[in-house]
Design a protein around this motif. Structure first.
Motif, PDB file in Angstrom:
ATOM      1  N   GLU A 301     -11.550 -30.759  41.926  1.00 48.88           N
ATOM      2  CA  GLU A 301     -11.561 -31.143  43.342  1.00 48.88           C
ATOM      3  C   GLU A 301     -10.864 -32.483  43.546  1.00 48.88           C
ATOM      4  O   GLU A 301     -10.164 -32.677  44.546  1.00 48.88           O
ATOM      5  N   ALA A 302     -11.064 -33.418  42.626  1.00 46.39           N
ATOM      6  CA  ALA A 302     -10.371 -34.704  42.727  1.00 46.39           C
ATOM      7  C   ALA A 302      -8.865 -34.500  42.646  1.00 46.39           C
ATOM      8  O   ALA A 302      -8.089 -35.127  43.372  1.00 46.39           O
ATOM      9  N   TRP A 303      -8.443 -33.607  41.746  1.00 41.01           N
ATOM     10  CA  TRP A 303      -7.012 -33.319  41.644  1.00 41.01           C
ATOM     11  C   TRP A 303      -6.488 -32.709  42.929  1.00 41.01           C
ATOM     12  O   TRP A 303      -5.411 -33.077  43.419  1.00 41.01           O
ATOM     13  N   HIS A 304      -7.227 -31.762  43.507  1.00 40.11           N
ATOM     14  CA  HIS A 304      -6.790 -31.160  44.769  1.00 40.11           C
ATOM     15  C   HIS A 304      -6.650 -32.231  45.847  1.00 40.11           C
ATOM     16  O   HIS A 304      -5.699 -32.215  46.639  1.00 40.11           O
ATOM     17  N   ASP A 305      -7.596 -33.162  45.899  1.00 46.75           N
ATOM     18  CA  ASP A 305      -7.534 -34.226  46.895  1.00 46.75           C
ATOM     19  C   ASP A 305      -6.305 -35.108  46.666  1.00 46.75           C
ATOM     20  O   ASP A 305      -5.631 -35.514  47.627  1.00 46.75           O
ATOM     21  N   PHE A 306      -6.026 -35.399  45.422  1.00 46.45           N
ATOM     22  CA  PHE A 306      -4.855 -36.201  45.102  1.00 46.45           C
ATOM     23  C   PHE A 306      -3.580 -35.484  45.526  1.00 46.45           C
ATOM     24  O   PHE A 306      -2.704 -36.063  46.184  1.00 46.45           O
ATOM     25  N   ALA A 307      -3.461 -34.206  45.156  1.00 50.83           N
ATOM     26  CA  ALA A 307      -2.268 -33.438  45.513  1.00 50.83           C
ATOM     27  C   ALA A 307      -2.142 -33.306  47.028  1.00 50.83           C
ATOM     28  O   ALA A 307      -1.046 -33.384  47.586  1.00 50.83           O
ATOM     29  N   ASP A 308      -3.282 -33.122  47.706  1.00 45.69           N
ATOM     30  CA  ASP A 308      -3.285 -33.029  49.164  1.00 45.69           C
ATOM     31  C   ASP A 308      -2.753 -34.322  49.768  1.00 45.69           C
ATOM     32  O   ASP A 308      -1.922 -34.322  50.677  1.00 45.69           O
ATOM     33  N   TRP A 309      -3.237 -35.444  49.244  1.00 44.35           N
ATOM     34  CA  TRP A 309      -2.816 -36.747  49.754  1.00 44.35           C
ATOM     35  C   TRP A 309      -1.315 -36.961  49.586  1.00 44.35           C
ATOM     36  O   TRP A 309      -0.659 -37.568  50.450  1.00 44.35           O
ATOM     37  N   LEU A 310      -0.742 -36.449  48.498  1.00 45.54           N
ATOM     38  CA  LEU A 310       0.685 -36.622  48.271  1.00 45.54           C
ATOM     39  C   LEU A 310       1.529 -35.958  49.355  1.00 45.54           C
ATOM     40  O   LEU A 310       2.714 -36.277  49.497  1.00 45.54           O
ATOM     41  N   HIS A 311       0.936 -35.050  50.108  1.00 43.37           N
ATOM     42  CA  HIS A 311       1.653 -34.374  51.186  1.00 43.37           C
ATOM     43  C   HIS A 311       1.475 -35.080  52.528  1.00 43.37           C
ATOM     44  O   HIS A 311       1.949 -34.577  53.547  1.00 43.37           O
ATOM     45  N   THR A 312       0.794 -36.215  52.554  1.00 39.13           N
ATOM     46  CA  THR A 312       0.513 -36.898  53.814  1.00 39.13           C
ATOM     47  C   THR A 312       1.492 -38.030  54.073  1.00 39.13           C
ATOM     48  O   THR A 312       2.226 -38.475  53.185  1.00 39.13           O
ATOM     49  N   GLU A 313       1.443 -38.522  55.298  1.00 41.75           N
ATOM     50  CA  GLU A 313       2.325 -39.624  55.700  1.00 41.75           C
ATOM     51  C   GLU A 313       2.064 -40.872  54.863  1.00 41.75           C
ATOM     52  O   GLU A 313       2.994 -41.621  54.546  1.00 41.75           O
ATOM     53  N   GLU A 314       0.812 -41.095  54.522  1.00 36.60           N
ATOM     54  CA  GLU A 314       0.467 -42.291  53.746  1.00 36.60           C
ATOM     55  C   GLU A 314       1.185 -42.330  52.402  1.00 36.60           C
ATOM     56  O   GLU A 314       1.464 -43.410  51.863  1.00 36.60           O
ATOM     57  N   ALA A 315       1.501 -41.155  51.874  1.00 37.39           N
ATOM     58  CA  ALA A 315       2.135 -41.077  50.556  1.00 37.39           C
ATOM     59  C   ALA A 315       3.619 -40.732  50.647  1.00 37.39           C
ATOM     60  O   ALA A 315       4.211 -40.326  49.644  1.00 37.39           O
ATOM     61  N   GLU A 316       4.226 -40.920  51.794  1.00 44.56           N
ATOM     62  CA  GLU A 316       5.601 -40.455  51.965  1.00 44.56           C
ATOM     63  C   GLU A 316       6.595 -41.177  51.045  1.00 44.56           C
ATOM     64  O   GLU A 316       7.660 -40.652  50.737  1.00 44.56           O
ATOM     65  N   HIS A 317       6.253 -42.374  50.581  1.00 49.54           N
ATOM     66  CA  HIS A 317       7.170 -43.104  49.706  1.00 49.54           C
ATOM     67  C   HIS A 317       6.882 -42.878  48.224  1.00 49.54           C
ATOM     68  O   HIS A 317       7.580 -43.436  47.367  1.00 49.54           O
ATOM     69  N   VAL A 318       5.861 -42.082  47.904  1.00 51.44           N
ATOM     70  CA  VAL A 318       5.555 -41.789  46.495  1.00 51.44           C
ATOM     71  C   VAL A 318       6.494 -40.669  46.045  1.00 51.44           C
ATOM     72  O   VAL A 318       6.254 -39.500  46.307  1.00 51.44           O
ATOM     73  N   GLU A 319       7.554 -41.047  45.376  1.00 53.38           N
ATOM     74  CA  GLU A 319       8.590 -40.083  44.998  1.00 53.38           C
ATOM     75  C   GLU A 319       8.632 -39.806  43.500  1.00 53.38           C
ATOM     76  O   GLU A 319       9.393 -38.947  43.046  1.00 53.38           O
ATOM     77  N   TYR A 320       7.823 -40.542  42.722  1.00 54.29           N
ATOM     78  CA  TYR A 320       7.798 -40.354  41.274  1.00 54.29           C
ATOM     79  C   TYR A 320       6.351 -40.217  40.805  1.00 54.29           C
ATOM     80  O   TYR A 320       5.451 -40.891  41.316  1.00 54.29           O
ATOM     81  N   LEU A 321       6.140 -39.349  39.840  1.00 51.01           N
ATOM     82  CA  LEU A 321       4.838 -39.184  39.198  1.00 51.01           C
ATOM     83  C   LEU A 321       5.055 -39.290  37.688  1.00 51.01           C
ATOM     84  O   LEU A 321       5.769 -38.482  37.094  1.00 51.01           O
ATOM     85  N   LEU A 322       4.450 -40.298  37.075  1.00 53.10           N
ATOM     86  CA  LEU A 322       4.590 -40.528  35.641  1.00 53.10           C
ATOM     87  C   LEU A 322       3.256 -40.239  34.969  1.00 53.10           C
ATOM     88  O   LEU A 322       2.253 -40.888  35.255  1.00 53.10           O
ATOM     89  N   VAL A 323       3.256 -39.267  34.063  1.00 48.73           N
ATOM     90  CA  VAL A 323       2.026 -38.799  33.413  1.00 48.73           C
ATOM     91  C   VAL A 323       2.061 -39.202  31.936  1.00 48.73           C
ATOM     92  O   VAL A 323       2.900 -38.718  31.171  1.00 48.73           O
TER      93      VAL A 323
END
Length: 538
Positions: A301-323
Motif C-alpha cells: 500500500e505504501a508503494w501504491h501511494d508513492f506511485a500514485d503521488w508520482l502522477h500528481t502535480e506535486e511530483a511533476e519535476h520528479v523525472e528520475y528514480l534511482l533504486v
C-alpha cells in the motif's frame, strides 16, 4: 474496480502489459469514464508499443467512435492483493499543503532540508491540473565504474595481489600531494631521528602494553611499524582506522630507526574545497532502495501511494528514480527466510516487482543497481542483472548497472552503492562515528577513506579484479546507499549522503537481531540545488 486514481490506471495498464507517460495516466484518470477511455486508448496504441503516450490517449479521447463497453476495470493487479504489510504503516493524510517535518534517526546533520509531505493527493484533488509533458530530450544519464561485462578475476592469489596493488596506487595518488612519501624499504635504511613520511595500507592495528597504538603500514616494498602515542590528539583518529584502508603518516624515526613516532595521520578524504555540480534546470530525483518484493512484509500500500503521488502535480519535476539495490526479497539469504516469503520463486519475485514498477510514470528515467538479496553474485563489485532478469524488468526500459556505479544525471554525479560494507564499518568503529540509527555517519567514513568497502576479510565478500572498482576516484555530488533499512542523510564536505530506508516492514528475523526499519519513505533531491525533501508514505 473503478479507476479513481492515477495509480489504479497505471495498475490496469500494467495488467495489460503497458506502462505510460505521466500525462497520459493523468488524462485517463481525469476522463469522464476512465475505464472506457483506457479501453479506447489501448485499442489506439500500435501492437508493438509497450508505452502508452499522451498522443495515444488524446487521439482516443478525441475520437468520435463511441466508447467501448468496458464495465468494471480492474482484475488481478498488485493493488488488489490483500495487504502484506504488518499494519505498522498507518493511513496517510491527503493534505497536499505540507505537514510536520519528517522526524528520522538520521536527522539533518550537515544540511539539506527535511520537509515532510503530509501525503499525495488523489486525482480528484488535483484540480484542473492536466499533467505536464516531460522533455525527455533533456534527460542525460552517464554511467561509470560499472563492472558488468568486465569481470576478469579467477580467485587466484595473483588476482588478490593485483587488486590490492591497484587500490594502493590509486589512493596513494590522492595522498601524495600532502606528504613526501618514502617507500618502506627506503625508510628502513634511514638513520635514527630522521623525519619520515609514508603512504601505506593498514596491515595491522594493535595496542601496546602501555596503551599506545601500533599501526603496521604496507606499501609495495614492505611493511613498517608506526607508533601513535595515547596522549596525542591524533590518537582518536586511530579509532577510525579499518584494516586495508590507505592512509599517510608523518613522524620521526626512533633512535634505532626501527619504528616511526607518528605526528600526523592523513586520509585520502574529500577536499574541504569541494563544490558540487548542479543541474541547469529545476528537476528532481527520487532515491529509494530495498523494495524487497516477495517478502510477506513488503509494504504494497505504501508503494501504491508513492506511485500514485508520482502522477500528481506535486511530483511533476520528479523525472528520475534511482533504486540502490534489493528489488526483491530473494531466496535463502538468511536462516529460515522461506517462512517469511510471500513469493517463493525468485523469478516470480522479479515478475511481481516489474508489475509494481509499471505503476511508476512511463516518462521517468529509472536506474537500478543490485543488492545482496538480488539474484547476482554476492561478491562486490556486483555486475548488473543478467539478460533473463533484464527481460523480466524490460517494460519500463530501466537502466541497470553494477554495484557500485557512478550515475551522472544532468551533470550531477550520484555514487550508487547498495551498502553491505556499512555493517562492517558500524561493527568496527565507535558508536559516535558509525551507527545504524545514523546511517549517514558510516557513509561519511567511506567518503573519508575514498573507498566503499575498505576492509577485506569480514562478512563482506570482495571479488579480486584487475582493478579495484570499489575505490572512489572522483568525488561524487551525491552518495546514495541502502541495505541497513534506516533513513538518514547529511552533508560531508558538501557531498550529500543519503541512506534511503526501505519498503519492507519489520520481519521476524529483523526483530530477532534488533533491526527497527525506517520503511515507506522517499527522499527527493532537487538536482539544481541539492536540497532534499523526505516524503512519508508509511
Amino acid at each position: 474496480m473503478p479507476l479513481e486514481t492515477p495509480v489504479r490506471v497505471a495498475q490496469e495498464l500494467a495488467r495489460r502489459g503497458y506502462n505510460a507517460e505521466r500525462e497520459a495516466v493523468t488524462l485517463l484518470a481525469g476522463a469522464a469514464d476512465p475505464a472506457s477511455a483506457l479501453d479506447r486508448a489501448v485499442e489506439a496504441t500500435p501492437d508493438d508499443a509497450l508505452r502508452l503516450t499522451t498522443d495515444h490517449v488524446r487521439a482516443a479521447l478525441d475520437a468520435e467512435t463511441p466508447p467501448a463497453s468496458g464495465g468494471d476495470v480492474g482484475g488481478d493487479t498488485p493493488g488488489e492483493d490483500p495487504s502484506v504489510s504488518t499494519g505498522e504503516a498507518g493511513t496517510r493524510s491527503q493534505d497536499t499543503g505540507g505537514g510536520a517535518a519528517v522526524e528520522t534517526a538520521g536527522g539533518t546533520s550537515g544540511g539539506g532540508r527535511a520537509a515532510g509531505a503530509g501525503g499525495p493527493a488523489d486525482a480528484s484533488e488535483s484540480g484542473d491540473w492536466a499533467g505536464r509533458s516531460v522533455e525527455q530530450a533533456l534527460h542525460e544519464i552517464e554511467i561509470a565504474g560499472d563492472i558488468t561485462g568486465r569481470s576478469t578475476g579467477t580467485g587466484e592469489y595473483d588476482d588478490f595481489v593485483t587488486v590490492f596493488r591497484d587500490r594502493y596506487e590509486r589512493l596513494a595518488g590522492q595522498l601524495r600531494g600532502r606528504v613526501n612519501h618514502r617507500p618502506a624499504e627506503a625508510i628502513q635504511a634511514m638513520g635514527g631521528g630522521s623525519d619520515a613520511e609514508m603512504i601505506g595500507l593498514v596491515n595491522d592495528i594493535r595496542s601496546t602494553a602501555s596503551g599506545h597504538w601500533l599501526i603496521e603500514l604496507e606499501d609495495t616494498t614492505g611493511v613498517f611499524p608506526c607508533l601513535v602515542m595515547k596522549d596525542r590528539d591524533i590518537a582518536e583518529l586511530v579509532e577510525e582506522l579499518l584494516l586495508d584502508e590507505c592512509i599517510a603518516v608523518q613522524g620521526t624515526l626512533a633512535d634505532d630507526a626501527g619504528i616511526m613516532f607518528v605526528d600526523a595521520i592523513h586520509f585520502p578524504d574529500v577536499p574541504r574545497t569541494h563544490r558540487p555540480s548542479t543541474a541547469d534546470r529545476h528537476v528532481q530525483a527520487a532515491l529509494i532502495s530495498d523494495v524487497h518484493v516477495g517478502s510477506q512484509e513488503f509494504m504494497a500500500e505504501a508503494w501504491h501511494d508513492f506511485a500514485d503521488w508520482l502522477h500528481t502535480e506535486e511530483a511533476e519535476h520528479v523525472e528520475y528514480l534511482l533504486v540502490a539495490g534489493d528489488m526483491v526479497e530473494g531466496v535463502g539469504v538468511y536462516p529460515n527466510q522461506d517462512e517469511e516469503l510471500d513469493i517463493v520463486d525468485i523469478y516470480d519475485q522479479y515478475r511481481r516487482f516489474a508489475e509494481y514498477l509499471k505503476e511508476v510514470p512511463g516518462d521517468m528515467e529509472i536506474v537500478m543497481i543490485p543488492g545482496n538479496h538480488d539474484a547476482v553474485r554476492l561478491a562486490e563489485p556486483q555486475p548488473a542483472f543478467d539478460e533473463t532478469l533484464r527481460e523480466i524488468m524490460s517494460v519500463h526500459d530501466a537502466q541497470v548497472t553494477g554495484n557500485p556505479s557512478t550515475v551522472t544525471i544532468e551533470g550531477v554525479s550520484v555514487l550508487m552503492y547498495h551498502g553491505v560494507s556499512l555493517d562492517e564499518v558500524i561493527a568496527e568503529l565507535p558508536e559516535e562515528k558509525a551507527s545504524y540509527d545514523e546511517p549517514h555517519k558510516p557513509m561519511y567514513q567511506l567518503l573519508k577513506k575514498r573507498h566503499v568497502a575498505p576492509q577485506y576479510g569480514g562478512k563482506l565478500r570482495v571479488a579480486p579484479e584487475e582493478k579495484d572498482y570499489l575505490v572512489i576516484d572522483e568525488v561524487p555530488d551525491i552518495f546514495h546507499t541502502g541495505h541497513v533499512h534506516k533513513l538518514g542523510w547529511g552533508k560531508y564536505h558538501n557531498v550529500l549522503a543519503v541512506n534511503s530506508g526501505c519498503w519492507q516492514a519489520q520481519t521476524a528475523f529483523q526483530k530477532s537481531v534488533n533491526i527497527d526499519p525506517d520503511a515507506g519513505f522517499a527522499p527527493v533531491v532537487d538536482l539544481d540545488t541539492l536540497d532534499m525533501t523526505v516524503y512519508d508514505f508509511s
